[in-house]
Structures are given as C-alpha cells and as structure tokens.
Design a protein around this motif. Structure first.
Motif, PDB file in Angstrom:
ATOM      1  N   GLU A   1      31.481   4.702  15.149  1.00 21.47           N
ATOM      2  CA  GLU A   1      30.845   5.089  13.893  1.00 21.47           C
ATOM      3  C   GLU A   1      29.404   4.569  13.900  1.00 21.47           C
TER       4      GLU A   1
ATOM      5  N   GLN B   1      25.904   3.262  13.034  1.00 22.73           N
ATOM      6  CA  GLN B   1      25.464   2.613  11.798  1.00 22.73           C
ATOM      7  C   GLN B   1      24.006   2.897  11.461  1.00 22.73           C
ATOM      8  N   ASN B   2      23.279   3.503  12.396  1.00 24.11           N
ATOM      9  CA  ASN B   2      21.876   3.808  12.162  1.00 24.11           C
ATOM     10  C   ASN B   2      21.450   4.932  13.096  1.00 24.11           C
TER      11      ASN B   2
ATOM     12  N   GLU C   1      21.765   4.232  17.013  1.00 24.91           N
ATOM     13  CA  GLU C   1      23.121   4.334  17.552  1.00 24.91           C
ATOM     14  C   GLU C   1      23.583   5.798  17.601  1.00 24.91           C
TER      15      GLU C   1
END
Length: 340
Positions: free
Chosen positions: A100, A102-103, A106
C-alpha cells in the motif's frame, strides 16, 4: 461576458509576435476522442494536423515522451518490446514489497521501478509541486502509461491539432455577437452585474466567490518568460521538458512548431512553477484531502443558489483539459437552454 484581463480567451489567448502565435499562458494542444466536441470547435476554425511529441531533457540527454520503445532504447539499450517488458518487470520487482504505497515516491517506484522514476518523475514532480515526492499523496499518480511501440504521439485521442491562425480565431468565433466588458473585475461590480442576469456562469475561484467563508483553497502557480531569438530554430520541437531539479523551469515551448512556421526567427517560453499568491494567477488545484473537503462545502453552497452555475478549473476545483471544458459547456447549454 465579464473579463478582468485586457483580452478575451483566458489562458488559451495567443499573443502574435512578428507572425508567431505565442501561447501566452502555456502550451495548449487540443485533443479529444469526442467527435461532437471536435466538430464543434472546427465549426469556428479549421485545426491543423499538429501531433504532440514532447521530449524530456535529463542531464543533457534527450528522451522521447510518452514512455515508449524510443525511450526504453535510449534508457536501457533494449530493441524489442519483450526486452523492454522484461527490464521493466525486473525494476518493478525490487519494490514488490510495497503493498500500500504511502506517498507518490512509493507509488511511482512500484509502478515503474527506479530508472524511469529517477530519470523522469522524481525531480520534475518535486519541482512542479514545490515539495518532496515523499510528501505528495500517492493518488497523484494513478498509473504510468507505457507503450511498447516506437510511437512518440503523446495522446491516444482520435483527434488533435492547433487552430490554424492560433486560438484567437476560435475565441473570436465563440464570442461573436456577445456583449463583452474587458478590464472589469466582477467582484468590484458584483451588485450591478448580478442585477443584469437571470443566471450567472462563474468560472473564477469558487472560494473567492463566497468570500473565503470556509477557507482559501490552495493552488500552484505558473510563471512565463517569453523570449524572441534571432535564430531559425531553438530546439527543433514544440515542447521540451527539463527534468532536473536544478533547472528552475519545467519546460521550454517553441511556439512556431505548433503551426509549422518557417520564420527566420523564433519565440520561446520558459515555464516556471511556483507558489500561488493572490497577486498572480492560480493554475493547478491542490486536490488533497484537506482542500477537497473545503471545496465540497463551497460546492454544496453553490448548488443551493438557484442563480449560480459553475464552470472550469477554478470554479470546479479540478484539472480539466480543453475538450473536457467544451464537452461540459455543451452539456450545460443543453440542460439550461435546450440548445445544441
């Protein structure tokens, strides 16, 4: 029609500099797959066959955009689609542990791996938004389009081009027969102007319309530096992006290429991103969670005003291409007036 600037056309306005139509507020390339939209704009002015094929300059090396086999050949030395796909999967595999993102960093690494990210995305995006990629939300990059063909056409749409003679020809057709007040600030004349209308189509900042009742919405600004050069051709292409952070502008536009000009001189524009302030123009809405929540409050209030209609990027706090705006305008006209 009320316009605070000294000219019509908003950000698609062209300034004619010695026979070159200069896109004064940044490059505008019309593209659409909506045949009705295409026929509508062509009913006012004929469009040429310009095809957007931008380049990216990173540390003095020029790469083709969008990411295609020409890009991969120069980046990795691969020649076939299969080789490019294998290289891409190898690069993505190093970030398979990111489940997942996060920013933005990523998210981008998961989608494209490190070479594409660090060459084309990281520094350009940080320059554009004025903050680190690790501080930007992941949803800014939903996907990264890759083409495994030697095709430099940036858009996938059925139609694209530039109005022959520039966008002012399109503007003139659209406003023919309409009463216009230039150099007029709507807010300074609001009571008088509102009394003239049964409906108000507002295309400015929605937070300004409601006097910032729920807070100011955030935008990114753009600044343009135009220069006439006494050389025939500066960069050989209409659009060249500059990906490095230490180059202050994000791209250089060479306007004559939009209309296949053969003048012995040229005009270029350097485009600089920057912070928006009330004394300059807002360009890109910052559609993060905080700003979206503020906008929804303004939207709800606007919908309760039976006289008010909203249109465009600023009033609807969203990024729209020109064809999106035309399509929305036609739909609004059908709904409100039963025309088109």
């Amino acid at each position: 029609m009320i316009e605070k600037r000294s000219h019509m056309g908003g950000n698609i306005y062209c300034e004619n500099i010695d026979s070159i139509n200069v896109h004064k507020y940044g490059a505008h390339i019309f593209h659409t797959s909506n045949k009705e939209v295409w026929q509508f704009v062509n009913s006012f002015v004929e469009f040429n066959r310009f095809t957007n094929s931008p380049l990216a300059n990173y540390k003095g090396i020029l790469y083709n955009l969008p990411f295609n086999m020409n890009t991969f050949n120069k980046l990795w030395g691969v020649n076939t689609p299969q080789q490019a796909k294998e290289k891409l999967e190898e690069q993505r595999g190093r970030f398979a542990h990111i489940i997942e993102p996060q920013n933005l960093e990523e998210q981008a690494l998961k989608l494209c791996g490190e070479d594409v990210y660090y060459t084309f995305i990281k520094e350009y995006t940080e320059k554009q938004w004025g903050r680190s990629a690790t501080e930007l939300p992941a949803f800014i990059i939903q996907r990264i389009p890759f083409r495994f063909t030697y095709d430099n056409n940036y858009f996938n749409d059925d139609y694209q081009g530039i109005p022959k003679g520039g966008y002012n020809k399109l503007i003139e057709g659209l406003i023919d027969g309409i009463e216009i007040r230039l150099n007029t600030n709507y807010f300074e004349n609001k009571a008088e102007l509102d009394n003239l209308a049964d409906k108000i189509l507002f295309t400015g900042r929605i937070d300004e319309f409601f006097d910032y009742e729920f807070g100011a919405l955030e935008y990114r600004g753009l600044f343009f530096e135009h220069e006439r050069l006494d050389i025939e051709d500066f960069q050989g292409n209409a659009v060249v992006n500059y990906n490095e952070r230490n180059v202050p502008y994000t791209r250089i536009i060479e306007h004559k290429h939009f209309e296949f000009g053969r003048q012995p001189f040229t005009v270029i524009t350097r485009e600089y991103p920057g912070e928006f302030a009330n004394d300059n123009e807002p360009y890109y809405p910052v559609n993060d969670q905080k700003n979206t929540q503020i906008y929804l409050k303004y939207k709800e209030k606007a919908e309760s005003n039976g006289k008010l209609l909203l249109g465009g990027r600023l009033a609807q706090y969203a990024y729209f291409d020109m064809d999106d705006t035309v399509e929305a305008s036609l739909s609004l006209a059908k709904k409100e007036f039963g025309i088109f």
